[in-house]
Design a protein around this motif. Sequence first.
Motif: not given
Length: 290
Positions: A204-226
């Motif tokens: 699964h992935f979060i499309p770049k146009d939808e990152i703002h919808l889920h950004e608050t669920k991402i925590q500092s220190g999480d791993l991000i793969a683009i």
Amino acid sequence: MNSQPIVTMRLIAVILFLFPLLSYAQTVCSPESRGRLESILKGLSSEDLSQKSLNDLNIEIGLRFLETAYVEKTLEIPGDEKLVIDLMGLDCTTFLESVITLSRLASQNSFFISSYEKELEFLRYRGGTNKGYPSRLHYFSDWIYENEQKGILKDITQEIGGRIYENNPYFMSANPKFYPQLVNADFVRQLQITEEAISHRQYHFIPKDEIHLHETKIQSGDLIAITTSMTNLDIVHVGFAIERQGRIHLMHASSGSMKVEISVKPLEDYIKSNKSQSGIMVCRLEKPNR
């Protein structure tokens, strides 16, 4: 006086002296990298880290690498596959692996170079063991899957709103000319088996146009793969989420600035500025249980 005990004790002393060197027979680490690693481990050992989460440790340790030079292909050395430890020059993956390895060791209060070596090998290779070039986790989506199986992390992309990601990478087997080790036809065949396995998994992935919808669920220190819109690749860049003024940014080894940095733009804007980047996968470290 019987000299046998003295000889025996000397032999034991020699063996104990050599043992750390023997454990590094399959490891490549320059004196400069070893010195930096020792310094970081010593610094961490002197701190009280008992109340810090793995995400906290990722940030604290990652910040120690800011301004470190970006150097690509440090793992691609001639000959048999070796465990490369290079803290003097990092690409995006080796930066991520170095920080995660240190975070896991810090959470276990284990500050030995031999422990770092074992933990890095466990993270970098299929099944946790270096069994040659094809056993290295070359595709990062495969890296995520394998390390979730090991209990190192959890891929949280789907639960925070991710969509199904069509993932059929074959770049390496289709372009062996870019990888000196792939003059070995058997290695190419083994990579094709890996690519086939990846294509049969669900990601699964979060499309770049939808990152703002889920950004608050991402925590500092999480791993991000683009992720990428290129059909023959899976992931084109990795780093850590880091919060700055209420927005998620990316702490990463950048080929643009040629150093480890925190992105000036928030993560969403950073990805939108690159046409070939399609979105993100998000992972979170799990507490070590071994």
